[in-house]
Design a protein around this motif. Structure first.
Motif, PDB file in Angstrom:
ATOM      1  N   ASN A   1     -53.982  10.377  40.039  1.00 41.24           N
ATOM      2  CA  ASN A   1     -53.417  10.186  41.382  1.00 41.24           C
ATOM      3  C   ASN A   1     -51.900  10.373  41.422  1.00 41.24           C
ATOM      4  OD1 ASN A   1     -55.959   9.317  42.565  1.00 41.24           O
ATOM      5  ND2 ASN A   1     -55.693   7.445  41.372  1.00 41.24           N
ATOM      6  N   LEU A   2     -51.307  10.608  40.275  1.00 36.96           N
ATOM      7  CA  LEU A   2     -49.855  10.536  40.151  1.00 36.96           C
ATOM      8  C   LEU A   2     -49.221  11.922  40.203  1.00 36.96           C
ATOM      9  CD1 LEU A   2     -47.459   8.622  39.687  1.00 36.96           C
ATOM     10  CD2 LEU A   2     -47.863   8.820  37.232  1.00 36.96           C
ATOM     11  N   ALA A   3     -48.340  12.123  41.184  1.00 31.18           N
ATOM     12  CA  ALA A   3     -47.606  13.384  41.307  1.00 31.18           C
ATOM     13  C   ALA A   3     -46.418  13.438  40.369  1.00 31.18           C
ATOM     14  CB  ALA A   3     -47.135  13.582  42.750  1.00 31.18           C
ATOM     15  N   ALA A   4     -45.662  12.332  40.287  1.00 27.46           N
ATOM     16  CA  ALA A   4     -44.394  12.383  39.563  1.00 27.46           C
ATOM     17  C   ALA A   4     -43.995  11.022  39.036  1.00 27.46           C
ATOM     18  CB  ALA A   4     -43.287  12.924  40.470  1.00 27.46           C
ATOM     19  N   VAL A   5     -43.277  11.051  37.937  1.00 28.01           N
ATOM     20  CA  VAL A   5     -42.524   9.915  37.423  1.00 28.01           C
ATOM     21  C   VAL A   5     -41.054  10.289  37.546  1.00 28.01           C
ATOM     22  CG1 VAL A   5     -41.857   8.680  35.323  1.00 28.01           C
ATOM     23  CG2 VAL A   5     -44.280   9.035  35.853  1.00 28.01           C
ATOM     24  N   ILE A   6     -40.264   9.430  38.182  1.00 31.22           N
ATOM     25  CA  ILE A   6     -38.832   9.716  38.347  1.00 31.22           C
ATOM     26  C   ILE A   6     -38.029   8.611  37.693  1.00 31.22           C
ATOM     27  CG2 ILE A   6     -38.787   8.646  40.660  1.00 31.22           C
ATOM     28  CD1 ILE A   6     -36.564  10.735  41.348  1.00 31.22           C
ATOM     29  N   ILE A   7     -37.016   9.014  36.918  1.00 30.62           N
ATOM     30  CA  ILE A   7     -36.222   8.039  36.190  1.00 30.62           C
ATOM     31  C   ILE A   7     -34.816   8.577  35.963  1.00 30.62           C
ATOM     32  CG2 ILE A   7     -36.933   8.882  33.905  1.00 30.62           C
ATOM     33  CD1 ILE A   7     -37.057   5.887  33.045  1.00 30.62           C
ATOM     34  N   GLU A   8     -33.842   7.683  35.978  1.00 30.97           N
ATOM     35  CA  GLU A   8     -32.474   8.003  35.566  1.00 30.97           C
ATOM     36  C   GLU A   8     -32.410   7.853  34.047  1.00 30.97           C
ATOM     37  OE1 GLU A   8     -29.883   5.460  38.510  1.00 30.97           O
ATOM     38  OE2 GLU A   8     -31.943   4.722  38.391  1.00 30.97           O
ATOM     39  N   PRO A   9     -31.992   8.875  33.316  1.00 28.88           N
ATOM     40  CA  PRO A   9     -31.933   8.742  31.855  1.00 28.88           C
ATOM     41  C   PRO A   9     -31.080   7.553  31.414  1.00 28.88           C
ATOM     42  CG  PRO A   9     -31.716  11.031  32.483  1.00 28.88           C
ATOM     43  CD  PRO A   9     -31.675  10.243  33.759  1.00 28.88           C
ATOM     44  N   ILE A  10     -29.988   7.322  32.096  1.00 34.10           N
ATOM     45  CA  ILE A  10     -29.234   6.068  32.007  1.00 34.10           C
ATOM     46  C   ILE A  10     -29.106   5.571  33.439  1.00 34.10           C
ATOM     47  CG2 ILE A  10     -27.051   4.961  31.407  1.00 34.10           C
ATOM     48  CD1 ILE A  10     -26.620   7.149  29.315  1.00 34.10           C
ATOM     49  N   GLN A  11     -29.587   4.377  33.700  1.00 35.16           N
ATOM     50  CA  GLN A  11     -29.588   3.903  35.077  1.00 35.16           C
ATOM     51  C   GLN A  11     -28.165   3.623  35.542  1.00 35.16           C
ATOM     52  OE1 GLN A  11     -32.541   0.680  34.876  1.00 35.16           O
ATOM     53  NE2 GLN A  11     -33.924   2.018  36.015  1.00 35.16           N
ATOM     54  N   GLY A  12     -27.910   3.936  36.804  1.00 39.19           N
ATOM     55  CA  GLY A  12     -26.578   3.814  37.362  1.00 39.19           C
ATOM     56  C   GLY A  12     -26.354   2.490  38.069  1.00 39.19           C
ATOM     57  N   GLU A  13     -26.677   2.436  39.359  1.00 41.39           N
ATOM     58  CA  GLU A  13     -26.463   1.228  40.140  1.00 41.39           C
ATOM     59  C   GLU A  13     -27.175   0.024  39.535  1.00 41.39           C
ATOM     60  OE1 GLU A  13     -24.509   1.027  42.937  1.00 41.39           O
ATOM     61  OE2 GLU A  13     -23.964   3.117  42.620  1.00 41.39           O
ATOM     62  N   GLY A  14     -28.278   0.278  38.820  1.00 38.44           N
ATOM     63  CA  GLY A  14     -29.039  -0.814  38.224  1.00 38.44           C
ATOM     64  C   GLY A  14     -28.349  -1.514  37.076  1.00 38.44           C
ATOM     65  N   GLY A  15     -27.224  -0.954  36.590  1.00 42.96           N
ATOM     66  CA  GLY A  15     -26.465  -1.648  35.558  1.00 42.96           C
ATOM     67  C   GLY A  15     -26.137  -0.835  34.329  1.00 42.96           C
ATOM     68  N   PHE A  16     -26.163   0.506  34.438  1.00 42.06           N
ATOM     69  CA  PHE A  16     -25.858   1.374  33.292  1.00 42.06           C
ATOM     70  C   PHE A  16     -26.769   1.030  32.114  1.00 42.06           C
ATOM     71  CE2 PHE A  16     -21.415   3.301  34.116  1.00 42.06           C
ATOM     72  CZ  PHE A  16     -21.754   3.546  35.433  1.00 42.06           C
ATOM     73  N   ILE A  17     -28.024   0.842  32.424  1.00 46.34           N
ATOM     74  CA  ILE A  17     -29.001   0.469  31.402  1.00 46.34           C
ATOM     75  C   ILE A  17     -29.367   1.699  30.591  1.00 46.34           C
ATOM     76  CG2 ILE A  17     -31.305  -0.472  30.993  1.00 46.34           C
ATOM     77  CD1 ILE A  17     -30.945  -1.943  33.732  1.00 46.34           C
ATOM     78  N   VAL A  18     -29.151   1.618  29.279  1.00 47.06           N
ATOM     79  CA  VAL A  18     -29.487   2.692  28.355  1.00 47.06           C
ATOM     80  C   VAL A  18     -30.820   2.346  27.715  1.00 47.06           C
ATOM     81  CG1 VAL A  18     -28.764   4.013  26.333  1.00 47.06           C
ATOM     82  CG2 VAL A  18     -27.037   3.087  27.901  1.00 47.06           C
ATOM     83  N   PRO A  19     -31.875   3.120  27.938  1.00 41.56           N
ATOM     84  CA  PRO A  19     -33.177   2.774  27.378  1.00 41.56           C
ATOM     85  C   PRO A  19     -33.180   2.868  25.866  1.00 41.56           C
ATOM     86  CG  PRO A  19     -33.245   4.972  28.317  1.00 41.56           C
ATOM     87  CD  PRO A  19     -31.917   4.384  28.696  1.00 41.56           C
ATOM     88  N   ALA A  20     -34.069   2.092  25.254  1.00 39.11           N
ATOM     89  CA  ALA A  20     -34.203   2.136  23.795  1.00 39.11           C
ATOM     90  C   ALA A  20     -34.679   3.515  23.350  1.00 39.11           C
ATOM     91  CB  ALA A  20     -35.184   1.064  23.338  1.00 39.11           C
ATOM     92  N   ASP A  21     -34.280   3.887  22.148  1.00 40.49           N
ATOM     93  CA  ASP A  21     -34.675   5.185  21.595  1.00 40.49           C
ATOM     94  C   ASP A  21     -36.199   5.322  21.614  1.00 40.49           C
ATOM     95  OD1 ASP A  21     -32.051   5.835  21.138  1.00 40.49           O
ATOM     96  OD2 ASP A  21     -32.093   5.329  19.005  1.00 40.49           O
ATOM     97  N   GLY A  22     -36.656   6.470  22.059  1.00 41.73           N
ATOM     98  CA  GLY A  22     -38.079   6.743  22.083  1.00 41.73           C
ATOM     99  C   GLY A  22     -38.749   6.469  23.412  1.00 41.73           C
TER     100      GLY A  22
END
Length: 450
Positions: A226-247
């Motif tokens: 049912n899913l068309a797309a997953v959208i994500i900021e590689p490093i989140q901006g307004e949310g707090g400059f969150i850098v996701p863990a490696d992998g």
């Protein structure tokens, strides 16, 4: 002694590169304009720095009272190449003398095509690509979702905790934070779902474990079919400059590819050298199906884009994409000049050098002050998260006080974060090392007194 930078748009003397306050903020002339703003501009349009700007360049913003402030915000990551960059100014002036508008959907022009060609060349991946140009980051995101839905024949879209994707109806649905972006503005677009983000400082999970958690939720509550797309900021901006863990990001991208889901990287804030690479996706080893860009793309002119796999981009029928001002010729001319600077002046390297200074100085402050819970970021996109030392709970009050104190002393900083407890640093890449260091000195002093 201050250095100087020439502002071609002023026609006057060079702009001194210094922090210099001749009045408290706001000064009397700025206050007059702010009062006029209150009377004439809708109350929902706020501002965080109490000045009325008249000039900017290098690493400073000058107000109508003659105060010169160190710029650690770049107009929210827009003036990455520097405000009034000479190449951008010259390109806009030349284009304005030729023509200012025809509407690309009526009579095309080369500048739009040249920007699309540059984006197709520069964005991650060696596959065949195409682009479409728009006006704002939110508009680019909205069109990326349209394209993904058309290409897949599916409707559902997944965004993540702490995400920010814009202020239009659909992008408000994608955005996580209620105040000030969403509260009271619903109902929002349907078929938008939210998954947990990798947030190493708060969840303690490895990238693989965070991805497994998110994908389990997606599979159980939505279903890949049912899913068309997953959208994500590689490093989140307004949310707090969150850098996701490696992998984390590669696991999401691989799952999307296996299940025919369009993987959209929102690089509106992270794109164009901001993180020390041309695009943050490169830092994580991912190749998005679609990538949205805006902000730093055109040196301050309004322009945005969706770039992606040619077969996905071509899914929309003729006339299904566009807009009266999308790819305006002035903005396209600015973008081509900005892209020239990014490439030929090696601005990603400058971003990395700025990042080294930011991480070293903020890391030293963190080591000495337990109220700084985390320092994170890449390149010239770095943040400090403020917490209660005893509990680790977000400390929004301290964050606001520190930001207000820095601004009062002539240093423009911006806050962000779902909990309002993050100060982000987004200096223009044209800032001098002396101004950057002085701005961080001011921050350290304000924090010590807070």
């Amino acid at each position: 002694m201050s250095s100087t930078v020439t502002l071609p748009t002023t026609g006057g003397p060079a702009l001194p590169q210094r922090r210099h306050l001749v009045t408290s903020l706001p000064g009397p002339r700025s206050q007059e304009i702010i009062d006029r703003k209150a009377a004439a501009v809708a109350a929902g349009v706020g501002h965080s720095v109490p000045i009325a700007a008249v000039a900017a360049g290098g690493g400073v913003v000058v107000d109508v009272d003659g105060n010169s402030l160190i710029d650690l915000g770049s107009g929210i990551a827009v003036t990455t190449v520097g405000n009034a960059h000479p190449g951008v100014v010259a390109a806009v002036q030349e284009q304005a003398a030729r023509f200012t508008h025809t509407c690309f959907m009526i009579s095309p022009y080369e500048q739009y095509v040249a920007v699309a060609e540059a984006l197709n060349r520069l964005t991650p991946g060696g596959h065949a690509k195409k682009s479409a140009l728009f006006n704002s980051g939110a508009e680019a995101v909205e069109n990326a979702v349209k394209i993904a839905r058309k290409a897949t024949g599916r409707q559902a879209v997944v965004a993540f905790d702490h995400a920010y994707h814009g202020r239009t109806n659909l992008t408000m649905a994608l955005t996580a934070k209620s105040m000030p972006y969403k509260s009271g503005f619903g109902p929002f677009a349907s078929e938008v779902y939210r998954a947990p983000m990798s947030y190493p400082f708060r969840d303690g999970l490895s990238g693989a474990d965070a991805a497994a958690k998110a994908l389990s939720l997606i599979e159980k509550q939505i279903g890949a079919e049912n899913l068309a797309a997953v959208i994500i900021e590689p490093i989140q901006g307004e949310g707090g400059f969150i850098v996701p863990a490696d992998g984390f990001l590669p696991a999401l991208a691989d799952w999307c590819r296996e299940n025919g889901v369009v993987f959209i990287a929102d690089e509106v804030q992270t794109g164009f050298a901001r993180t020390g690479a041309m695009f943050a996706s490169e830092l994580f080893g991912i190749v998005p199906d679609l990538i949205t860009t805006a902000k730093g793309i055109a040196g301050g002119m309004p322009l945005a884009a969706v770039t992606g796999r040619a077969e996905i981009m071509d899914a929309a029928h003729t006339g299904g994409l566009g807009g009266t001002y999308g790819g305006n010729p002035l903005a396209c001319a600015a973008a081509l000049a900005a892209i020239d600077a990014f490439e030929n002046d090696d601005l990603p390297a400058r971003a990395r050098a700025i990042g080294d200074v930011l991480l070293e100085r903020l890391g030293a402050l963190q080591a000495a002050d337990p109220r700084i819970g985390d320092v994170r970021g890449r390149g010239a996109m770095v943040a400090a998260e403020f917490v209660d030392p005893a509990t680790g709970a977000p400390d929004a009050a301290l964050t606001a006080a520190v930001a207000k104190g820095c601004i009062a002393e002539g240093v423009i900083v911006l806050t962000c974060g779902t909990y309002g407890n993050v100060i982000r640093f987004l200096p223009p890449l044209s800032i001098g090392d002396d101004l950057l260091s002085e701005g961080l000195d001011v921050l350290a002093g304000v924090l010590a007194r807070a």
